[in-house]
Scaffold this active site. Sequence first.
Site, PDB file in Angstrom:
ATOM      1  N   SER A  61     -13.534  -8.469   2.000  1.00 58.06           N
ATOM      2  CA  SER A  61     -12.218  -8.449   1.352  1.00 58.06           C
ATOM      3  C   SER A  61     -11.598  -7.058   1.405  1.00 58.06           C
ATOM      4  O   SER A  61     -12.132  -6.096   0.830  1.00 58.06           O
ATOM      5  CB  SER A  61     -12.335  -8.896  -0.108  1.00 58.06           C
TER       6      SER A  61
ATOM      7  N   GLN B 111      -8.867  -6.345  -0.052  1.00 58.76           N
ATOM      8  CA  GLN B 111      -8.318  -6.049  -1.380  1.00 58.76           C
ATOM      9  C   GLN B 111      -9.380  -5.368  -2.241  1.00 58.76           C
ATOM     10  O   GLN B 111      -9.085  -4.407  -2.961  1.00 58.76           O
ATOM     11  CB  GLN B 111      -7.836  -7.340  -2.046  1.00 58.76           C
TER      12      GLN B 111
ATOM     13  N   ARG C 206      -6.510 -23.523   0.531  1.00 60.75           N
ATOM     14  CA  ARG C 206      -5.792 -23.774   1.794  1.00 60.75           C
ATOM     15  C   ARG C 206      -6.485 -24.786   2.689  1.00 60.75           C
ATOM     16  O   ARG C 206      -5.822 -25.449   3.488  1.00 60.75           O
ATOM     17  CB  ARG C 206      -5.556 -22.451   2.537  1.00 60.75           C
TER      18      ARG C 206
ATOM     19  N   GLY D 137      -1.964 -11.341  -5.134  1.00 62.38           N
ATOM     20  CA  GLY D 137      -3.365 -10.933  -5.252  1.00 62.38           C
ATOM     21  C   GLY D 137      -3.544  -9.484  -4.838  1.00 62.38           C
ATOM     22  O   GLY D 137      -4.264  -8.715  -5.478  1.00 62.38           O
TER      23      GLY D 137
ATOM     24  N   ASP E 110      -5.421 -15.114   6.990  1.00 61.80           N
ATOM     25  CA  ASP E 110      -4.108 -15.609   6.534  1.00 61.80           C
ATOM     26  C   ASP E 110      -3.441 -16.505   7.569  1.00 61.80           C
ATOM     27  O   ASP E 110      -2.471 -17.195   7.253  1.00 61.80           O
ATOM     28  CB  ASP E 110      -3.186 -14.430   6.210  1.00 61.80           C
TER      29      ASP E 110
ATOM     30  N   ARG F  87       0.817  -1.214   0.000  1.00 62.14           N
ATOM     31  CA  ARG F  87       0.000   0.000   0.000  1.00 62.14           C
ATOM     32  C   ARG F  87       0.850   1.263   0.000  1.00 62.14           C
ATOM     33  O   ARG F  87       0.535   2.242  -0.679  1.00 62.14           O
ATOM     34  CB  ARG F  87      -0.934   0.000   1.219  1.00 62.14           C
TER      35      ARG F  87
HETATM   36  C1  S3P Z   1      -4.901  -8.640   1.919  1.00 62.85           C
HETATM   37  C2  S3P Z   1      -6.211  -8.996   2.148  1.00 62.85           C
HETATM   38  C3  S3P Z   1      -6.628 -10.389   2.341  1.00 62.85           C
HETATM   39  C4  S3P Z   1      -5.470 -11.280   2.692  1.00 62.85           C
HETATM   40  C5  S3P Z   1      -4.294 -11.050   1.792  1.00 62.85           C
HETATM   41  C6  S3P Z   1      -3.809  -9.615   1.901  1.00 62.85           C
HETATM   42  C7  S3P Z   1      -4.592  -7.217   1.680  1.00 62.85           C
HETATM   43  O1  S3P Z   1      -7.201 -10.865   1.129  1.00 62.85           O
HETATM   44  O2  S3P Z   1      -5.857 -12.631   2.638  1.00 62.85           O
HETATM   45  O3  S3P Z   1      -3.218 -11.905   2.113  1.00 62.85           O
HETATM   46  O4  S3P Z   1      -3.397  -6.848   1.669  1.00 62.85           O
HETATM   47  O5  S3P Z   1      -5.532  -6.445   1.496  1.00 62.85           O
HETATM   48  P1  S3P Z   1      -8.746 -10.617   0.742  1.00 62.85           P
HETATM   49  O6  S3P Z   1      -8.955  -9.181   0.507  1.00 62.85           O
HETATM   50  O7  S3P Z   1      -8.943 -11.434  -0.512  1.00 62.85           O
HETATM   51  O8  S3P Z   1      -9.534 -11.156   1.891  1.00 62.85           O
END
Ligand code: S3P
Length: 438
Positions: A165, A167, A348, A93, A317, A26
Amino acid sequence: MNLTTSTDGNISGKVQCPGDKSISQRVLILGAFMNQDMVINGFLHGEDPLSTMNALNQIGAGIKVDEDDRVLLCKRNQSFHDSDDEINLGNSGTGLRLMLGLASGMGLKASFVGDESLSSRPMERVINPLAEMGANIVSSEGKLPISISPSTINMQYSYELPIASAQVKSCILLAGLAAGIEVEIIEPIQTRDHTERMLKNFGANIETTSLDGKNVIKLTSNNNLDAKNYTVVGDISSAAFLMVAALITNSPGLEITNVGMNPSRAGVLKVLQKMGANIEVKNQRLESGEPCADLIVKKSKLKGVELSGKIIPNIIDEIPIISVAAAFADGETIIRDAAELRVKESDRLKAVSEGFSSLGIKHKNFEDGMIIQGAPNTLILEQSLSIESNDDHRIAMSFLIAGLKCSKPITVRDCENIFTSFPNFIELISSVGYELEK
Ligand code: S3P
């Protein structure tokens, strides 16, 4: 790279927690967007944040690393530009979903690809809201490769997250920020709030309020961001492997310094304490708007626990390593509402179940979780055996820690992926008494 465990691991000493992966990514994205001179300390030089750094450099960010591993952002005389070459986010991701938000908000032209794991993960969760905002975005049936072409996002946007989420939330916030529009996100279940904290720390007009038990996050359309320095706190998700290592062995004490303690991430600490873990939290402080502390972890008698509902996104996680702790705890642990684990770097729940079956750890699977029948004893193995990491860093590290409680060495296969989030794992765990052999 396969890694083989040793049977005489005895965890103790003091280590510094590696930088937080979510925050490192970020701060690169927001720092590059701010376009001013800035120094980042404590950055995680893992493959995922480095993929994000490369992606940003491909659109003109010019980010550098100095000889002391500090990340240097320099003021440029131009804004970001299109990329003619594919942007490869590797295994990340977070990197992909957040970059899609930034690049769409900037109205850039770019094509995104990733490794096999990232290419199989669902991306409609960001494509759909971005398209609603006005982005021109084309995917391969909701997955990579994904191309965006110039567009203008100019209407204010409100979105209720259908899945918990961070993300997705961050993708929309970045798209709104980059496009200069007002964004409202309704978040029924709290997820990690690093983006909101960082935006606030850099001076953005962003507020989170609560309505009917849901978070309402509002980012206004005009924001003047400013920061000269940022220090990334340690990653509690990485610290979790060290904590469980100390808890399940005869550890006289392991000190882990500089662990991020953001309440939306610190669920693993609460869960382990609920299981009976002896963990002392010292020197609580704030670093660049993020809480952090030093932890002292000692051998403890663990007991089973029930985990479901709102805690799950907070520990998403850490569930693989919590499952390992549960396997060596007294009694049953029940995990539900964790179907999201099926679309992480690997499935997982399946990967943990297969590893447990190889080790003879009793468990039962559900579509959204599992029941683990724990026992505190060392697992008596008749012979050394191999466990598949499924090319997933958290699965690899979880089973390497489980190896501490096996009577024979175990080999965890294909462990390169550990470098995505914990590049010095092998050296660091060796420095506290546990040798892993390549
Ligand atoms: C993350 C959010 C989570 C987490 C990933 C990192 C992030 O994923 O599992 O390892 O940095 O925003 P999700 O947004 O898919 O839940």
